[in-house]
Write an enzyme that holds these catalytic residues in place. Structure first.
Site, PDB file in Angstrom:
ATOM      1  N   GLU A 194      58.101  -3.960  23.472  1.00 31.68           N
ATOM      2  CA  GLU A 194      57.234  -3.001  24.157  1.00 31.68           C
ATOM      3  C   GLU A 194      56.976  -3.454  25.590  1.00 31.68           C
ATOM      4  O   GLU A 194      56.753  -4.629  25.854  1.00 31.68           O
ATOM      5  CB  GLU A 194      55.850  -2.894  23.482  1.00 31.68           C
ATOM      6  CG  GLU A 194      55.790  -2.222  22.146  1.00 31.68           C
ATOM      7  CD  GLU A 194      54.349  -2.119  21.653  1.00 31.68           C
ATOM      8  OE1 GLU A 194      53.420  -2.095  22.496  1.00 31.68           O
ATOM      9  OE2 GLU A 194      54.145  -2.087  20.440  1.00 31.68           O
ATOM     10  N   LYS A 249      46.546   8.370  24.361  1.00 29.25           N
ATOM     11  CA  LYS A 249      47.155   9.577  24.928  1.00 29.25           C
ATOM     12  C   LYS A 249      47.383   9.472  26.425  1.00 29.25           C
ATOM     13  O   LYS A 249      48.189  10.226  26.992  1.00 29.25           O
ATOM     14  CB  LYS A 249      46.321  10.813  24.599  1.00 29.25           C
ATOM     15  CG  LYS A 249      44.891  10.829  25.107  1.00 29.25           C
ATOM     16  CD  LYS A 249      44.184  12.116  24.672  1.00 29.25           C
ATOM     17  CE  LYS A 249      42.705  12.139  25.077  1.00 29.25           C
ATOM     18  NZ  LYS A 249      41.928  11.148  24.281  1.00 29.25           N
ATOM     19  N   GLU A 272      52.211  -6.497  16.350  1.00 26.52           N
ATOM     20  CA  GLU A 272      51.323  -7.325  17.165  1.00 26.52           C
ATOM     21  C   GLU A 272      50.302  -8.065  16.304  1.00 26.52           C
ATOM     22  O   GLU A 272      49.083  -7.955  16.499  1.00 26.52           O
ATOM     23  CB  GLU A 272      50.616  -6.468  18.221  1.00 26.52           C
ATOM     24  CG  GLU A 272      51.559  -5.894  19.256  1.00 26.52           C
ATOM     25  CD  GLU A 272      50.857  -5.142  20.371  1.00 26.52           C
ATOM     26  OE1 GLU A 272      51.437  -4.990  21.462  1.00 26.52           O
ATOM     27  OE2 GLU A 272      49.706  -4.696  20.150  1.00 26.52           O
ATOM     28  N   ARG A 305      42.333   0.129  14.708  1.00 24.33           N
ATOM     29  CA  ARG A 305      43.532  -0.396  14.049  1.00 24.33           C
ATOM     30  C   ARG A 305      43.315  -1.874  13.726  1.00 24.33           C
ATOM     31  O   ARG A 305      42.376  -2.497  14.210  1.00 24.33           O
ATOM     32  CB  ARG A 305      44.770  -0.218  14.933  1.00 24.33           C
ATOM     33  CG  ARG A 305      44.721  -0.990  16.253  1.00 24.33           C
ATOM     34  CD  ARG A 305      45.992  -0.776  17.048  1.00 24.33           C
ATOM     35  NE  ARG A 305      46.043  -1.665  18.210  1.00 24.33           N
ATOM     36  CZ  ARG A 305      47.089  -1.771  19.011  1.00 24.33           C
ATOM     37  NH1 ARG A 305      48.169  -1.052  18.777  1.00 24.33           N
ATOM     38  NH2 ARG A 305      47.074  -2.598  20.038  1.00 24.33           N
TER      39      ARG A 305
END
Length: 684
Positions: free
Chosen positions: A319, A368, A162, A123
């Protein structure tokens, strides 16, 4: 502002949005089949969720090709959220470009200092200064803003995600050109730049702007001011991207507030959030606990600093984790009570929203194994029951929504430019840890039961009676003047080793250290005395120093020596000094004392200001106290810093949340938080 972020169906008796704290998570419905979506909204309502961030990493789904758009799924999600009374903090989805864009335009990919391309597959694979990326990103922002401008679920815009987490420092040709433009604006002339960078050293003088590059991999240590300016530029470049997206959102949806999630937590240092904070309508932050001896003190410190960035006004915890993360060497789940304590500690320091990454734990992908509000085990789990219990607690705390943090008598000064400068290469030691030194002072104050605010150099320093400035390495003349006025007008300044050494160009203040603060402190240091790893010195007050010593000479007759070195090279020399200055004083601590040593020293440093702990003696060190206030009410948070039970005595107020014992008195269980409402200031 954040006080306006109320799900629209929640109305008070006067028709205005009912005051309440926000509760939710990042929501990634595109990872799940459609039949799960309605169940998600039902469970959100059960848990008390009233806001979610959506579309954060959805660019490839929203725009499958250069001229292809797919908003149908997001339309459905936005409608479902609205029907469920849940607000949408809608992301601009620009955090990670889709494969079709990087394939067509590999020139948007970042480049490391070694000239290596950062390829897609994770990312944030984009250059902050790429005009190609900017064009495509802003097109997406405009499409989203136009489509959802009037959607009733929309409560806020979430720019990217972010910013700078993985792409803060790009060394590409785009970055080089933008760096030169930034330098022209900063210095105007090459002569001014050459002076600022000290290019007479190592034959580095520039005769043309085109000769200047980012500090790419070099044969030896790169020019220190070039490095410092590149850090400034890199933070600025990302801020400019934030502003570019924000301007489109304000143009199309002028009534919807805009934010982006900062990362004020240990180890994240590339973005100067004090510079960024004025660019958003309300401050948001992400925080994850790093395991260690001071993990919850670090959480408190970071939340406190976020409040400082927000000017004491409410902010948004965008978050944090319900349990384990996925990116540490060993990812440990939180113990019972820690989910609630971590959340409420952020609220104590001004958060009006408590959100997690993420709503439903992913079944695939790199995260995950990162915890979520709905774990792999599903809603029939201890974790989801804890999530739901926290939702009920936040509902009970609705009266404090919109309240601000009550200023403390002590301020800890935190400065990004000093952080950047003091940890560069070619220094007396490579072991210095700027943030850790600041955290040690904060932990010592907590141990004494003394409330402190963590503030930046942009804050109004006069609000505090004591100002602690650990390792304030970079001190321009203007800041030195402000600190001098602070002391002379009745404030009490405390600073430490390696402070006041350089100016804004990273040039040493000549004449002896600590240069810019030398006259104020009434001391002079000719030579630093850094210590090797594991090496210590003893002081005559029974404390132990490490990391650093100074060979101090008192230069003013009124300079008082509070402690001397008993061992080591500086034996017999001053280790801690204090000089009266006008109506106040200025003190200097020349070695790293750690939390234990600072806890022993601080009472003497606080004494001239008559600052003591606000809690009864038996609670100090065991309980952290934080205060929020509004007209007519004061909200006292009591946070158990221990793993044992702490009976609370000597404190009064209406218990909004907390446990009472058999005698009706308040008892803090292990890792528990209580909130008491007390009478507060009246209007006028």
């Amino acid at each position: 502002m954040i006080s306006t972020l109320r799900p629209r169906p929640a109305r008070g008796p006067d028709g205005d949005p009912a005051p309440r704290l926000l509760y939710g998570a990042d929501y990634n419905p595109e990872q799940w089949p459609r039949e799960v979506w309605a169940e998600d909204v039902r469970l959100m309502r059960e848990a008390g969720v009233n806001v979610v961030s959506v579309a954060i990493f959805s660019w490839a789904r929203l725009q499958p090709g250069p001229d292809t758009w797919d908003f149908g799924w997001l339309d459905e999600i936005m409608d479902l959220l609205h029907q469920g009374g849940i607000g949408a903090d809608l992301a601009t989805a620009t955090a990670s470009p889709p494969p079709w864009l990087t394939t067509a335009h590999p020139e948007i990919l970042p480049v490391t200092e070694r000239g290596e391309t950062v390829w897609p597959g994770a990312r944030q694979h984009w250059r902050p200064t790429s005009p190609v990326f900017r064009r495509h990103a802003l097109r997406l922002v405009r499409e989203l803003a136009t489509r959802y401008a009037d959607h009733p679920a929309l409560v806020a815009w979430h720019v990217s995600n972010e910013l700078g987490c993985h792409n803060i420092h790009d060394f590409s040709d785009d970055a080089a050109g933008a760096f030169r433009d930034w330098l022209r604006a900063r210095y105007t002339t090459l002569d001014a730049l050459n002076h600022a960078w000290g290019t007479a050293f190592w034959s580095q003088r520039y005769g043309d702007w085109a000769e200047i590059l980012p500090p790419r991999l070099a044969a030896s240590h790169a020019n220190p001011t070039q490095q410092l300016d590149f850090k400034r530029f890199s933070s600025h470049a990302l801020k400019e991207h934030l502003r570019a997206e924000r301007e489109i959102l304000r143009e199309i949806t002028p009534g919807t507030p805009v934010t982006t999630n900062f990362m004020v937590m240990g180890g994240t240092k590339g973005m100067d959030y004090a510079d960024w904070a004025p660019e958003v309508d309300f401050v948001s932050n992400d925080h994850y606990v790093h395991p260690g001896a001071q993990d919850r003190d670090e959480l408190s410190f970071s939340a406190n600093l976020t409040s400082g960035l927000a000017g004491g006004r409410p902010w948004f915890l965008m978050e944090h984790s319900t349990g384990a993360v996925n990116w540490q060497p060993v990812n440990v789940a939180k113990r019972p009570g820690e989910l609630a304590r971590d959340s409420l500690l952020h609220v104590a320091h001004g958060a009006d929203a408590v959100c997690f990454f993420q709503w439903r734990q992913s079944a695939a992908g790199a995260e995950k194994y990162h915890s979520a509000m709905v774990p792999h085990a599903g809603p029939d789990s201890e974790l989801f029951r804890a999530v739901t219990a926290l939702g009920r607690t936040l509902e009970r705390l609705a009266p404090l929504a919109g309240s601000e943090r009550e200023p403390a008598e002590v301020g800890i000064l935190f400065d990004w430019e000093s952080w950047w400068a003091c940890e560069q290469d070619s220094h007396p030691t490579s072991l210095l840890d700027y943030r850790q030194e600041a955290l040690d002072w904060y932990s010592a104050l907590l141990a004494l039961g003394v409330r402190a605010d963590v503030v930046t150099t942009r804050a109004d320093l006069s609000r505090h009676r004591v100002l602690i400035a650990p390792v304030l390495h970079l001190v321009p003349a203007a800041l030195a003047g402000r600190l001098t006025r602070f002391a002379e007008q009745g404030g009490h300044l405390v600073t430490t080793y390696f402070s006041g050494v350089v100016d804004e160009n990273d040039h040493v203040w000549l004449g002896g250290h600590p240069g810019a603060l030398r006259d104020l402190l009434g001391i002079r240091i000719e030579e630093f005395g850094p210590l090797r790893a594991g090496e210590t010195v003893e002081l005559d007050d029974a404390t132990t120093g490490s990391l650093w010593t100074d060979l101090i000479t008192a230069t003013a007759p009124e300079t008082e020596v509070l402690a001397r070195y008993r061992t080591g090279v500086p034996a017999g020399r001053p280790a801690v000094t204090r000089r009266p200055a006008g109506a106040g004083s200025a003190a200097y601590v020349s070695t790293r004392l750690g939390v234990t040593g600072l806890t022993a020293l601080l009472p003497r440093l606080l004494a001239p200001a008559a600052v003591t702990g606000e809690l009864p003696g038996e609670l100090r060190g065991r309980v952290e106290a934080t205060v929020r206030r509004s007209l007519g009410a004061r909200f006292l948070f009591l946070v158990n810093r221990t793993d044992g039970t702490v009976p609370v005595t000597g404190v009064t107020g209406e218990i909004l949340t907390g446990t009472t014992g058999e005698d009706g008195g308040l008892v803090l269980g292990p890792r528990e938080v209580a909130v008491l409402r007390q009478p507060g200031p009246a209007a006028g």
